[in-house]
Design an enzyme around this catalytic site. Structure first.
Site, PDB file in Angstrom:
ATOM      1  N   TYR A  74     -28.636 -52.224   0.570  1.00 24.84           N
ATOM      2  CA  TYR A  74     -27.530 -51.258   0.526  1.00 24.84           C
ATOM      3  C   TYR A  74     -26.341 -52.058   0.886  1.00 24.84           C
ATOM      4  O   TYR A  74     -26.221 -52.346   2.103  1.00 24.84           O
ATOM      5  CB  TYR A  74     -27.934 -50.150   1.551  1.00 24.84           C
ATOM      6  CG  TYR A  74     -28.955 -49.103   1.212  1.00 24.84           C
ATOM      7  CD1 TYR A  74     -29.480 -48.980  -0.181  1.00 24.84           C
ATOM      8  CD2 TYR A  74     -29.535 -48.403   2.265  1.00 24.84           C
ATOM      9  CE1 TYR A  74     -30.664 -48.030  -0.230  1.00 24.84           C
ATOM     10  CE2 TYR A  74     -30.683 -47.411   2.027  1.00 24.84           C
ATOM     11  CZ  TYR A  74     -30.899 -47.381   0.821  1.00 24.84           C
ATOM     12  OH  TYR A  74     -31.958 -46.144   0.386  1.00 24.84           O
TER      13      TYR A  74
ATOM     14  N   LEU B  30     -30.394 -33.088   0.167  1.00 21.87           N
ATOM     15  CA  LEU B  30     -29.035 -32.312  -0.597  1.00 21.87           C
ATOM     16  C   LEU B  30     -28.864 -32.484  -1.730  1.00 21.87           C
ATOM     17  O   LEU B  30     -27.764 -32.454  -2.369  1.00 21.87           O
ATOM     18  CB  LEU B  30     -28.065 -32.411   0.513  1.00 21.87           C
ATOM     19  CG  LEU B  30     -28.060 -32.094   1.984  1.00 21.87           C
ATOM     20  CD1 LEU B  30     -27.015 -32.417   2.764  1.00 21.87           C
ATOM     21  CD2 LEU B  30     -28.258 -30.367   1.904  1.00 21.87           C
TER      22      LEU B  30
ATOM     23  N   ARG C 278     -28.295 -35.270  -2.965  1.00 24.57           N
ATOM     24  CA  ARG C 278     -26.905 -36.374  -2.948  1.00 24.57           C
ATOM     25  C   ARG C 278     -25.613 -35.621  -2.744  1.00 24.57           C
ATOM     26  O   ARG C 278     -24.491 -35.983  -3.393  1.00 24.57           O
ATOM     27  CB  ARG C 278     -26.928 -37.146  -4.052  1.00 24.57           C
ATOM     28  CG  ARG C 278     -28.113 -38.177  -4.095  1.00 24.57           C
ATOM     29  CD  ARG C 278     -28.377 -38.530  -5.436  1.00 24.57           C
ATOM     30  NE  ARG C 278     -29.755 -39.375  -5.567  1.00 24.57           N
ATOM     31  CZ  ARG C 278     -29.911 -40.579  -5.029  1.00 24.57           C
ATOM     32  NH1 ARG C 278     -29.208 -41.239  -4.414  1.00 24.57           N
ATOM     33  NH2 ARG C 278     -31.255 -41.198  -5.209  1.00 24.57           N
ATOM     34  N   GLY C 279     -25.740 -34.420  -2.033  1.00 22.28           N
ATOM     35  CA  GLY C 279     -24.378 -33.720  -1.863  1.00 22.28           C
ATOM     36  C   GLY C 279     -24.340 -32.497  -2.769  1.00 22.28           C
ATOM     37  O   GLY C 279     -23.671 -31.543  -2.740  1.00 22.28           O
TER      38      GLY C 279
ATOM     39  N   SER D 238     -25.159 -29.268  -1.227  1.00 16.28           N
ATOM     40  CA  SER D 238     -24.653 -29.181   0.288  1.00 16.28           C
ATOM     41  C   SER D 238     -23.801 -28.163   0.229  1.00 16.28           C
ATOM     42  O   SER D 238     -23.445 -27.879   1.462  1.00 16.28           O
ATOM     43  CB  SER D 238     -23.801 -30.546   0.426  1.00 16.28           C
ATOM     44  OG  SER D 238     -22.896 -30.378  -0.245  1.00 16.28           O
TER      45      SER D 238
END
Ligand SMILES: NC(=O)c1ccc[n+]([C@@H]2O[C@H](COP(=O)([O-])OP(=O)(O)OC[C@H]3O[C@@H](n4cnc5c(N)ncnc54)[C@H](OP(=O)(O)O)[C@@H]3O)[C@@H](O)[C@H]2O)c1
Length: 335
Positions: free
Chosen positions: A57, A210, A212-213, A216
């Site tokens: 990452y 979520l 990746r949003g 959300s």
């Protein structure tokens, strides 16, 4: 936050929500270093003990960030924190992903560098991010077991692998948890993977709760995504798929409003409701998002709520696969 869950029959006790730190270094566009560290501190302060990362990452950036956050956290919080680290992804200088390396010598090499970057004398849970098709899982897990023996690693995890690989790995050494995508719109683990994990006493650390949003409640149709953003290539975020998926979010929003909760809280609470052996990793990279995610722990979903949620977002309702085609090919879990 006092809620605690145990990862599998042999894994550690961890907070009921873990913090996924990936987005603080990669894949979701720009992030703010000061706010990232403040978010990790706020998570530790709220009782989150599990910090998830990967050595790839930001090519080491995320581990160095966690190192700084832990060094500058109060001693009590630092001592409670557990690191969950993924390794194995091979990258170019430009950042392209070129494959996975699960050979025993590579495993030990990756671990040596991670320990330096994290500034710790051990990693709490260590796992290869994707199965290396050229190396039997027994060899990769066997190498981590040797790191456990030497005291450099505490527990062995898996990531995005299917039932056969889980069984083979668990025959070599105790496995604390499988890290895998699981959310209202990514439910493919339910048929075979989750039952095998339960049979073998392997816990689940669920990522993408979520999506990746996407679910959300904050993601909008007109959101601009930069070139390094995973979502710019993710099938679920494109054109007609995005329109369909955000319609599902609108259906979920009605339930959230009735419960006096946010959409994100309903989505996280739903994953929490699927079993005490499942620990959602929330990808908050700002303190306000973290506070919202923590609020999910106070949301209780009864049978009527769960039925309403399932009606709003039935299994398999999402449009588009969870990864682009070339990345789906690396998922042993989808075979
Ligand atoms: N094993 C694997 O293959 C694998 C793969 C991917 C991730 N992971 C791990 O799992 C962790 C979580 O995954 P993820 O980041 O994709 O999960 P996620 O929680 O589904 O998505 C995180 C994104 O959702 C948005 N969001 C909106 N409201 C939020 C809220 N209240 N709380 C948290 N996020 C909110 C954030 O975007 P904004 O900041 O733009 O609001 C954030 O970037 C990662 O950090 C990583 O450690 C593992």
């Amino acid at each position: 936050m006092t809620a605690i869950r145990t990862l599998g029959s042999t894994g550690p006790q961890v907070s009921a929500l873990g913090l996924g730190c990936m987005g603080m270094s990669a894949l979701y566009g720009e992030s703010d270093r000061t706010e990232s560290i403040a978010t990790i501190h706020a998570a530790l302060d709220a009782g989150i003990t599990l910090l998830d990362t990967g050595d790839f990452y930001g090519m080491g950036h995320n581990e160095l960030l966690i190192n700084e956050a832990l060094r500058t956290a109060p001693a009590a919080a630092r001592e409670q924190a557990l690191t969950s680290v993924k390794f194995g992804a091979l990258r170019t200088v430009e950042g392209a992903f070129t494959g996975y390396d699960g050979r025993p010598a590579a495993v030990k090499n990756f671990a040596a560098y991670s320990l330096q970057r994290l500034g710790t004398d051990h990693i709490d849970i260590y796992r290869i991010a994707r199965l290396d098709p050229d190396v039997p899982i027994e060899e990769t897990v066997g190498a981590i077991a040797e790191l456990v023996e030497a005291g450099h690693v505490r527990h062995i995890g898996l990531s995005e692998v299917g039932p056969e690989t889980i069984r083979r790995a668990a025959a070599v050494a105790p496995i604390s948890d499988l890290q895998i995508e699981y959310s209202l719109i990514s439910r493919s683990i339910e048929d075979t993977i989750l039952p095998v994990c339960r049979e073998l006493g392997v816990g689940i650390t669920a990522y993408g709760v979520l999506s990746r949003g996407l679910i959300s409640g904050h993601f909008t149709r007109d959101r601009e995504l930069g070139p390094g953003d995973f979502r710019a290539m993710s099938p679920r975020f494109q054109g007609e798929n995005l329109r369909h998926n955000l319609d599902l979010v609108d259906a979920l929003r009605k339930i959230a409003e009735q419960k006096g909760a946010s959409v994100a809280q309903i989505a996280i609470a739903w994953v929490l409701s699927r079993g005490a052996d499942i620990v959602p990793l929330v990808g908050a990279r700002r303190r306000d998002r973290l506070a919202e995610a923590l609020g999910a722990l106070d949301v209780t979903l009864d049978a009527a709520d769960l039925a309403a949620i399932e009606e709003a977002v039935p299994a398999g309702a999402a449009a588009g696969p969870r990864y682009p085609e070339n990345q789906m090919a690396h998922l042993d879990s989808e075979r």
